[in-house]
Enzyme design. Structure first.
Site: not given
Length: 341
Positions: A10, A103, A127, A162, A169, A171, A273
């Site tokens: 990414g 990774e 991440d 509300r 993000m 994972r 992001q």
């Protein structure tokens, strides 16, 4: 020396700063030449290259994305993939390769290094989940983007009474959710490291409404409910075997509304992001990574990854940088959990 460079996985803010730092130092201080491989590991697989010199890297420091392009190509999942990479590197006279990625990209680099390819890795992921480094570039920018979104959502949540669920993000690791949620004053933060109890989430939502306050829930895309409490749908997989995530925010908002009777909406930040100009910290870190990566190449030290330890940039074995994920430790989550009351 002639050095190849690629960016895989990414995209994230700071990739261009790494390229710029490595090329400028490599050319000016050491007289190296560079060849850019396009779109991650697809470039050396398919012999797709671009010119890469000082002229090419001018003005790219503040630009997001990557001038080299990126992809999630896995050469070890392709017939004769490794052999094709080795042949194309040799055809371009590459003495070394700098691989910039997370990774999966660095996992490929690690395997290639074991096979004798001269590789130096640079850790990249929003991440922040690579164990070999204190921080990865791109993370700070992603956190600030998410925090700003949360800040803006507080006022619209209050106006319409509300609950708002913000999906970010993450994972396997909840670093973005934890940092942005805490900085943005979220009322609930859900991360992959700790399966959540949907009943407790709904109770907390009701508690906030009882005090005439509209709750903000920040959830990492990889967060999971405790077994048997909520159903999730698995998606298709990418070239590295990862399930394509996304949708936990919508599912959570639906459950909250169904169980509490309170209106709930989800906002998925997704690739926002990853986009845009990097923060000062990410420019600083990425530039230093680029400078130290080309120095490792010049020193002939391969099979390593540059990493941030404290304020120092050090070299660690590639295998160490990719051997395990860096996840949120329980005590870090517990530090902020008291704020959710």
């Amino acid at each position: 020396m002639r050095v190849g460079m690629l960016t895989g996985g990414g995209d994230c803010p700071g990739l261009n700063a790494v390229i710029r730092g490595a090329v400028r130092k490599g050319v000016k201080a050491h007289g190296h030449e560079f060849v850019g491989f396009r779109d991650g590991w697809r470039g050396p697989l398919e012999n797709d290259t671009m010119e890469l010199d000082v002229t090419q890297v001018r003005g790219i420091l503040p630009r997001g994305g990557t001038i080299l392009g990126s992809s999630r190509t896995n050469p070890f999942a392709i017939d004769n993939g490794v052999e094709r990479i080795e042949e194309n590197l040799a055809a371009h006279g590459c003495d070394a390769l700098i691989a910039i990625g997370g990774e999966d990209t660095l996992g490929v680099a690690t395997k290639l290094a074991d096979l004798g390819v001269n590789v130096v890795g640079v850790p990249k992921t929003i991440d922040n989940d690579l164990s070999g480094t204190d921080f990865t570039f791109g993370f700070d920018t992603a956190v600030n983007i998410a925090m700003e979104a949360i800040d803006r959502l507080h006022t619209t949540a209050e106006s319409h009474h509300r609950a708002l669920v913000v999906e970010v993000m993450g994972r396997h690791a909840g670093w973005i959710a934890l940092h942005s949620g805490m900085a943005g004053g979220a009322n609930i933060i859900l991360i992959p490291e700790r399966p959540f109890d949907i009943d407790k989430v709904c109770a907390q939502v009701e508690s906030r409404f009882a005090t005439h306050y509209s709750p903000i829930i920040v959830v990492a895309e990889g967060a999971k409910p405790r077994e048997g409490t909520m159903e999730l749908v698995s998606g298709e997989k990418d070239a590295f075997g990862h399930v394509r995530l996304g949708g936990i925010g919508d599912r959570l908002a639906h459950e909250i509304e169904a169980r509490t009777g309170r209106e709930a909406r989800a906002v998925t930040l997704g690739h926002i992001q990853r986009g845009g100009t990097p923060t000062a910290f990410d420019r600083w870190l990425a530039t230093r990574f680029g400078l130290h990566a080309i120095q490792a190449v010049t020193d002939g030290e391969f099979g390593v990854m540059v990493a941030l330890r404290g304020t120092d940039i050090v070299r660690v074995p590639l295998a160490e940088g990719t051997s395990k994920l860096k996840v949120v430790r329980p005590e870090l989550y517990e530090e902020v959990e008291v704020l959710f009351g």
